[in-house]
Write a protein that holds these residues in place. Structure first.
Motif, PDB file in Angstrom:
ATOM      1  N   ASN A  44       0.929  -1.156  -0.008  1.00 16.72           N
ATOM      2  CA  ASN A  44      -0.411   0.146  -0.008  1.00 16.72           C
ATOM      3  C   ASN A  44       0.738   1.279  -0.388  1.00 16.72           C
ATOM      4  O   ASN A  44       0.820   2.103   1.101  1.00 16.72           O
ATOM      5  CB  ASN A  44      -0.906  -0.072   1.227  1.00 16.72           C
ATOM      6  N   GLU A  65       0.522   4.025  -1.571  1.00 19.21           N
ATOM      7  CA  GLU A  65      -0.721   5.232  -1.403  1.00 19.21           C
ATOM      8  C   GLU A  65      -0.839   5.870   0.138  1.00 19.21           C
ATOM      9  O   GLU A  65       0.426   7.347   0.595  1.00 19.21           O
ATOM     10  CB  GLU A  65      -1.438   5.388  -2.231  1.00 19.21           C
ATOM     11  N   SER A  66      -0.568   4.661   0.935  1.00 25.64           N
ATOM     12  CA  SER A  66      -0.845   5.141   2.203  1.00 25.64           C
ATOM     13  C   SER A  66       0.847   5.355   2.584  1.00 25.64           C
ATOM     14  O   SER A  66       0.294   6.383   4.408  1.00 25.64           O
ATOM     15  CB  SER A  66      -1.665   3.560   3.032  1.00 25.64           C
ATOM     16  N   LYS A  70       1.457   8.690   2.126  1.00 23.14           N
ATOM     17  CA  LYS A  70       0.654  10.062   3.543  1.00 23.14           C
ATOM     18  C   LYS A  70       1.420   9.887   4.730  1.00 23.14           C
ATOM     19  O   LYS A  70       1.623  11.020   5.362  1.00 23.14           O
ATOM     20  CB  LYS A  70      -1.079   9.594   2.914  1.00 23.14           C
TER      21      LYS A  70
END
Length: 451
Positions: free
Chosen positions: A421, A423-424, A427
């Motif tokens: 993941n 993107e997570s 972030k």
């Protein structure tokens, strides 16, 4: 034990003075001398020691702290308090918004921001204290002088001998738990929160160790470290050229028998000229069809044709080093269009010296300007006496990368990983980087599109 604030401040002043002097002396080194990289690393090591001491001092409990250190908690909002808080901020962090910021402030900033690293070898992350312990534990006496002689190598063969020396410290599978611990120490010291490391099992298997038991030991420690520190470590098993295609297929079959999520794929390492990537195409095909991730060292000691074989025949998902790709514009275009990340290892490439003799000539600047997906790595931190913080700093110092471009490379590094993941993960990292940028008087990071 609590320490008077005046003593802390005095020691920090001395440390900052010494760091500034070392940086000044280091900057006077000629960039084009064969001895310069070795001397520069000596400077870097001493600066790093002082920096670590500075960080440790800042965390000491203070005896009778001055008012301005606690005024925020007491909700004091006088003009005097505001000025004192500004003074406190200037003590803790430099101003990177200046046209020519202090180099140590740049290093501090890079060290503080969260990072990922995905091209480093487990054996080359083992510190000397751990090696000495393992050799003594396993009944082999090695003197300090012998250690220094091993690590004072001058060429690629000397480097290989150090690698074998590290592997020679392992006499039983449980010893590899200490390897993982040493890796974790390195990751913590550079604020690396996610890592993919190569593990080369062939020599250990030849010495009679059981593959499954070795992996079980390492995975157990990896899970303990993640539970304690939140650092994620994943393993890529090296199907080394040094032992031939048949051995590579045997290692792959061993990996296929595993059920651990921490072992995510295979990597083709070893002496590049000893085994062209095309000889391992079938190994990579089986790995891909079985759902494993695949990477290959290529273009470090051979030409762009070797990289073509790695990406077209082996279909490697990432290329380690890739320094010779710059010789072939069509290859550069292909890598960009197919979004194949290149694992950049500046210090390692300068040392091996086949295509890069000094940092200023490294193709990473060209690759970045051409829009290739890149990630910055150390390859062999303990053997080359480098760390990821200084690898990024070298881009700033020698190749005109700006702070924003360095942050962008950190971002790219996340999207070059095999993290499930990305993107997570980015972030969370980006939010922390924004806070750190403000601390250094920089604007928050720009919201950039993914690679």
């Amino acid at each position: 034990m609590e320490v008077p604030f005046s003593e802390i401040l005095d020691r920090i002043t001395v440390i900052d003075r010494d760091i500034a002097e070392l940086n000044r002396l280091k900057s006077r080194l000629p960039a084009d001398r064969p001895y310069s990289p070795t001397i520069q690393l000596t400077f870097d090591k001493q600066i790093n020691t002082l920096l670590n001491e500075r960080v440790a001092i800042m965390e000491l409990p203070i005896l009778h702290p001055p008012l301005w250190l606690t005024s925020k908690e007491n909700n004091l909002e006088t003009n005097e308090t505001t000025l004192l808080l500004q003074e406190r901020k200037s003590l803790l962090a430099g101003d990177l918004s200046l046209p020519h910021p202090n180099e140590q402030d740049v290093i501090n900033f890079i060290r503080e921001i969260p990072k990922t690293e995905i091209h480093l070898h487990l054996e080359a992350c083992v510190n000397r204290e751990t090696l000495k312990f393992l050799y003594k534990k396993n009944g082999v006496e090695v003197t300090d002088r012998e250690f220094e002689e091993k690590y004072n190598f001058k060429d690629l063969n000397g480097f290989i001998q150090v690698f074998f020396f590290v592997q020679g410290s392992v006499k039983e599978a449980s010893d590899l738990g200490y390897f993982i611990d040493s890796l974790a120490d390195y990751l913590r010291s550079n604020n690396i929160i996610y890592c993919e490391a190569f593990f080369a099992p062939s020599k250990f298997i030849q010495n009679g160790l059981d593959f499954d038991e070795m992996v079980e030991i390492m995975v157990t420690r990896i899970r303990q470290i993640e539970a304690k520190d939140g650092i994620s470590i994943r393993l890529l098993v090296d199907v080394s050229r040094s032992f031939g295609p048949e051995n590579a297929m045997s290692n792959l079959k061993r990996v296929l028998g595993l059920k651990h999520k921490e072992v995510i794929g295979i990597g083709l390492g070893g002496a590049e000229l000893m085994g062209p990537a095309k000889d391992y195409a079938e190994v990579f095909k089986v790995a891909r069809e079985s759902g494993l991730r695949t990477v290959a060292h290529s273009g470090e000691d051979d030409g762009p044709w070797a990289i073509w074989d790695a990406v077209s025949l082996c279909k490697a998902e990432r290329i380690g080093h890739g320094t010779s790709a710059i010789q072939d514009p069509d290859l550069v275009r292909y890598i960009k269009e197919n979004k194949i990340p290149i694992e950049i290892c500046v210090t390692s490439n300068v040392f091996t010296g086949k295509y890069v003799r000094k940092e200023q000539n490294h193709p990473v600047r060209y690759y970045y300007d051409q829009g290739l997906p890149l990630c910055i790595n150390t390859d062999d931190p303990e053997i080359f006496d480098v760390n990821l913080t200084y690898e990024y700093f070298k881009l700033y110092r020698f190749l005109d990368f700006t702070i924003d471009e360095i942050v962008d490379l950190v971002r790219q590094g996340v999207f070059c990983t095999f993290h499930p993941n990305k993107e997570s993960l980015w972030k969370v990292m980006e939010e922390k980087i924004d806070i750190i940028k403000e601390k250094y008087n920089l604007t928050p990071v720009k919201r950039l599109a993914t690679v």
